[in-house]
Design a protein around this motif. Structure first.
Motif, mmCIF file in Angstrom:
data_model
loop_
_atom_site.group_PDB
_atom_site.id
_atom_site.type_symbol
_atom_site.label_atom_id
_atom_site.label_comp_id
_atom_site.label_asym_id
_atom_site.label_seq_id
_atom_site.Cartn_x
_atom_site.Cartn_y
_atom_site.Cartn_z
ATOM 1 N N TYR A 132 9.987 25.479 -4.834
ATOM 2 C CA TYR A 132 11.107 24.768 -5.480
ATOM 3 C C TYR A 132 10.782 24.659 -6.965
ATOM 4 C CZ TYR A 132 12.551 23.357 -0.779
ATOM 5 O OH TYR A 132 12.954 23.352 0.544
ATOM 6 N N PRO A 133 11.493 25.384 -7.834
ATOM 7 C CA PRO A 133 11.022 25.511 -9.221
ATOM 8 C C PRO A 133 11.439 24.372 -10.154
ATOM 9 C CG PRO A 133 12.910 26.944 -8.889
ATOM 10 C CD PRO A 133 12.657 26.253 -7.572
ATOM 11 N N ARG A 134 12.501 23.642 -9.825
ATOM 12 C CA ARG A 134 12.954 22.566 -10.730
ATOM 13 C C ARG A 134 13.289 21.341 -9.909
ATOM 14 N NH1 ARG A 134 16.638 24.846 -15.642
ATOM 15 N NH2 ARG A 134 15.381 26.688 -16.109
ATOM 16 N N LEU A 135 12.480 20.297 -10.076
ATOM 17 C CA LEU A 135 12.615 19.111 -9.236
ATOM 18 C C LEU A 135 12.633 17.858 -10.089
ATOM 19 C CD1 LEU A 135 9.776 20.016 -6.734
ATOM 20 C CD2 LEU A 135 12.230 20.114 -6.237
ATOM 21 N N PHE A 136 13.458 16.892 -9.664
ATOM 22 C CA PHE A 136 13.305 15.568 -10.274
ATOM 23 C C PHE A 136 13.443 14.486 -9.220
ATOM 24 C CE2 PHE A 136 17.405 13.254 -10.814
ATOM 25 C CZ PHE A 136 18.320 14.214 -10.385
ATOM 26 N N GLN A 137 12.876 13.319 -9.528
ATOM 27 C CA GLN A 137 12.927 12.192 -8.605
ATOM 28 C C GLN A 137 12.964 10.892 -9.417
ATOM 29 O OE1 GLN A 137 10.899 10.494 -4.577
ATOM 30 N NE2 GLN A 137 9.683 11.993 -5.663
ATOM 31 N N ILE A 138 13.778 9.955 -8.945
ATOM 32 C CA ILE A 138 13.772 8.613 -9.533
ATOM 33 C C ILE A 138 13.341 7.677 -8.412
ATOM 34 C CG2 ILE A 138 15.154 6.768 -10.560
ATOM 35 C CD1 ILE A 138 17.066 9.006 -11.584
ATOM 36 N N GLU B 118 10.371 11.222 -12.502
ATOM 37 C CA GLU B 118 9.362 12.274 -12.629
ATOM 38 C C GLU B 118 10.061 13.620 -12.455
ATOM 39 O OE1 GLU B 118 5.517 10.919 -11.731
ATOM 40 O OE2 GLU B 118 4.896 12.806 -10.854
ATOM 41 N N TRP B 119 9.734 14.595 -13.312
ATOM 42 C CA TRP B 119 10.327 15.916 -13.138
ATOM 43 C C TRP B 119 9.321 17.018 -13.393
ATOM 44 C CZ3 TRP B 119 11.142 13.271 -17.731
ATOM 45 C CH2 TRP B 119 11.117 13.967 -18.932
ATOM 46 N N TYR B 120 9.519 18.142 -12.701
ATOM 47 C CA TYR B 120 8.622 19.298 -12.773
ATOM 48 C C TYR B 120 9.440 20.559 -12.946
ATOM 49 C CZ TYR B 120 4.968 16.199 -11.213
ATOM 50 O OH TYR B 120 4.080 15.159 -11.149
ATOM 51 N N ALA C 235 6.546 15.753 -16.080
ATOM 52 C CA ALA C 235 6.560 14.538 -16.898
ATOM 53 C C ALA C 235 6.930 13.333 -16.054
ATOM 54 C CB ALA C 235 7.560 14.687 -18.042
ATOM 55 N N ALA C 236 6.424 12.173 -16.468
ATOM 56 C CA ALA C 236 6.803 10.908 -15.844
ATOM 57 C C ALA C 236 7.338 10.001 -16.938
ATOM 58 C CB ALA C 236 5.596 10.268 -15.168
ATOM 59 N N LEU C 237 8.520 9.446 -16.684
ATOM 60 C CA LEU C 237 9.163 8.588 -17.687
ATOM 61 C C LEU C 237 9.395 7.204 -17.095
ATOM 62 C CD1 LEU C 237 12.191 9.523 -19.934
ATOM 63 C CD2 LEU C 237 12.312 7.497 -18.499
ATOM 64 N N GLY C 238 8.983 6.179 -17.823
ATOM 65 C CA GLY C 238 9.183 4.805 -17.368
ATOM 66 C C GLY C 238 10.623 4.384 -17.586
ATOM 67 N N VAL C 239 11.384 4.319 -16.480
ATOM 68 C CA VAL C 239 12.821 4.042 -16.597
ATOM 69 C C VAL C 239 13.073 2.622 -17.116
ATOM 70 C CG1 VAL C 239 14.988 3.835 -15.305
ATOM 71 C CG2 VAL C 239 13.438 5.749 -14.843
ATOM 72 N N ASP C 240 12.260 1.665 -16.645
ATOM 73 C CA ASP C 240 12.455 0.281 -17.106
ATOM 74 C C ASP C 240 12.295 0.185 -18.625
ATOM 75 O OD1 ASP C 240 12.378 -0.976 -14.253
ATOM 76 O OD2 ASP C 240 10.581 0.258 -14.404
ATOM 77 N N ARG C 241 11.281 0.869 -19.138
ATOM 78 C CA ARG C 241 11.049 0.827 -20.592
ATOM 79 C C ARG C 241 12.167 1.540 -21.348
ATOM 80 N NH1 ARG C 241 4.643 2.164 -21.157
ATOM 81 N NH2 ARG C 241 3.867 0.502 -19.801
ATOM 82 N N LEU C 242 12.698 2.624 -20.739
ATOM 83 C CA LEU C 242 13.820 3.306 -21.379
ATOM 84 C C LEU C 242 15.016 2.361 -21.473
ATOM 85 C CD1 LEU C 242 14.572 6.152 -22.445
ATOM 86 C CD2 LEU C 242 15.637 6.562 -20.224
#
Lengths: 307, 187
Positions: free
Chosen positions: A77-83, A104-106, A279-286
């Motif tokens: 699976y080449p493009r994945l994201f998850q919240i 998080e996305w790859y 990458a991992a992004l902090g949604v709360d901080r965003l």
């Protein structure tokens, strides 16, 4: 304050939070990423010396969805994201909650430098969807979002902002203090800053930098002095990954922390994982950034003390 | 024993030989780095304030502090003498240890004495005390609308601003935290 009033006061923050989640999904769907869900409860977290998984029976609550998402990546699976919600023991402060939301996305076939551009596009896209235009105002500072954003290596950041060099800080064990109190407050004040090329020991799952093996291809994105994204070119060498895990696990145990089993099923499929970056992004901080909230507990409906 | 993750505002810990109170607290953690606990703290004996950052591996002893209700007896040379209401034992505090409370200490007043490892280090007064006015200018009739406060001297020697109608010989209630006049007390 009554429950009703407390939650009513958060209404604007919670509405904007919902819009941001929708904007994130729009962005990734438009780029052909697939949204996935992986288990929150896992038997073997990735050993990292300063991140503590919370036990759940004889398993653990995940600290990030990294290992399961990489197993999907390895399976083609080449493009994945998850919240998803993630859990980290004893993290509680103005910018930390023990339970928080991570994006998080790859993506296969790119490295950390190309991922920086994708971060720019993602945040500019969210800002546009939120009606923010080309800037964010946070902590009294106006931060322009026009590309390209600042790129600054960890070594340069020490030269520019710290009272000692990167080598000295690593030698006397004050890297974290210097980063937290001297460097971070200076980052991303006028425009977002990518801080990149961390010492190898600070990127347990990151690929070694081509041509400079003492460093890892890892970056962090700072906006308004706040760390928003952690990312790297992924390490795909299973042997090296195992030895780095062993080193981290040894350090964890020397600090008296509960032992983790080795994540063998992840290590088994790692050689099949394509070259990729994640990458991992902090949604709360965003959400804090876009709403101007001063504390992370302002942007969640229920902090631990509200339960 | 406390670990760094127990640190919070108000916590009292022992460092070296002294008790300290955490007055400000901030949790910081640079990405993938270790947890840092940045504290502002006050030495509960000297009053000295300073800032210090702890790491997650740091541990602390709790400060052995207790409060006992005691009665103020009298001043003896430079010391203030209090009596433990249970054991009738007498303890001595210096003017520095008594601090601003000296303005409100009247014989027989019941106070809380703070003990660190059984040694007295400070005193907490009731939130308000009633004290007699020893010296005041008489109330000039017709001045009632001016709202001007006037200075008076209380039986402890403390000087405080009161409304013009307060007369010499009357009792007033004073807030011991702000040092301000609260009300006139009917006897």
């Amino acid at each position: 304050m009554s429950e009703g009033r407390r939650l009513a006061r958060k209404k604007d923050f919670l509405l904007q939070r919902a819009s941001i989640l929708a904007a994130i999904r729009r962005f990734f769907v438009s780029r052909d990423y697939m949204e996935v869900e992986t288990p929150l409860r896992i038997p073997a977290p990735a050993p990292e010396s300063h991140i503590d998984a919370i036990p759940s029976d004889d398993w653990f609550l995940h600290t990030s969805p990294e290992l399961c998402m990489k197993r999907l990546l390895a399976a083609g699976y080449p493009r994945l994201f998850q919240i998803c919600r993630c859990f980290r023991g004893r993290e509680n402060g103005d910018r930390h909650l023990p339970e928080f939301t991570l994006l998080e996305w790859y993506r296969a076939g790119i490295d950390y430098l190309e991922l920086m551009s994708e971060c720019e596009d993602l945040l500019i896209g969210i800002a546009r969807d939120m009606g923010k235009g080309g800037e964010i105002v946070y902590g009294g500072k106006t931060i322009g979002l026009e590309k390209p954003w600042e790129r600054c290596s960890v070594r340069e950041a020490f030269e520019k902002h710290a009272t000692l060099s990167l080598e000295e800080a690593l030698k006397n064990g004050s890297f974290d203090e210097t980063m937290a109190f001297e460097i971070e407050p200076q980052l991303g004040k006028e425009r977002p800053t990518f801080l990149y090329d961390y010492p190898l020991s600070l990127g347990a799952l990151a690929r070694r930098k081509a041509g400079d093996p003492a460093f890892a291809e890892r970056f962090e994105l700072y906006i308004g002095s706040m760390e928003i994204v952690n990312a790297f070119s992924e390490l795909t060498d299973a042997e090296e990954q195992r030895s780095r895990f062993l080193k981290e696990e040894e350090e964890r145990r020397s600090m008296g922390k509960r032992p983790y089993p080795m994540p063998e099923r992840f290590l088994r499929v790692l050689p099949e994982m394509p070259e990729s970056a994640g990458a991992a992004l902090g949604v709360d901080r965003l959400v804090m950034l876009f709403t101007g909230a001063a504390e992370i507990r302002d942007v969640v409906a229920f902090a631990p003390e509200d339960l | 024993m406390y670990t760094a993750s127990d640190l919070r505002k108000g916590l009292r810990i022992k460092i070296d030989t002294d008790p300290y109170q955490i007055t400000e607290f901030n949790f910081v953690k640079p990405g993938k780095g270790q947890s840092l606990y940045r504290c502002k703290m006050r030495n509960m004996i000297t009053g000295a304030q300073f800032e210090r950052t702890f790491r997650e591996v740091d541990t602390f002893q709790p400060a052995d502090l207790q409060e006992k209700t005691m009665q103020y007896l009298y001043k003896e040379e430079s010391n203030y003498v209090f009596m433990d209401m249970e054991s009738y034992e007498q303890v001595y505090l210096t003017a520095d240890q008594v601090g601003d409370a000296i303005h409100f200490l009247l014989d027989n007043l019941e106070v809380d004495v703070l003990l660190f490892e059984d040694r007295p280090i400070g005193v907490t007064l009731p939130n308000s005390v009633d004290l007699r006015v020893m010296k005041a200018e008489p109330w000039a009739k017709g001045d009632s609308v001016s709202g001007n406060y006037k200075p008076v001297i209380l039986e402890t020697g403390y000087k405080v601003l009161v409304p013009p109608f307060v007369e010499e010989g009357e009792k007033i209630r004073v807030d011991t935290r702000s040092g301000e006049y609260l009300t006139r007390v009917k006897e």
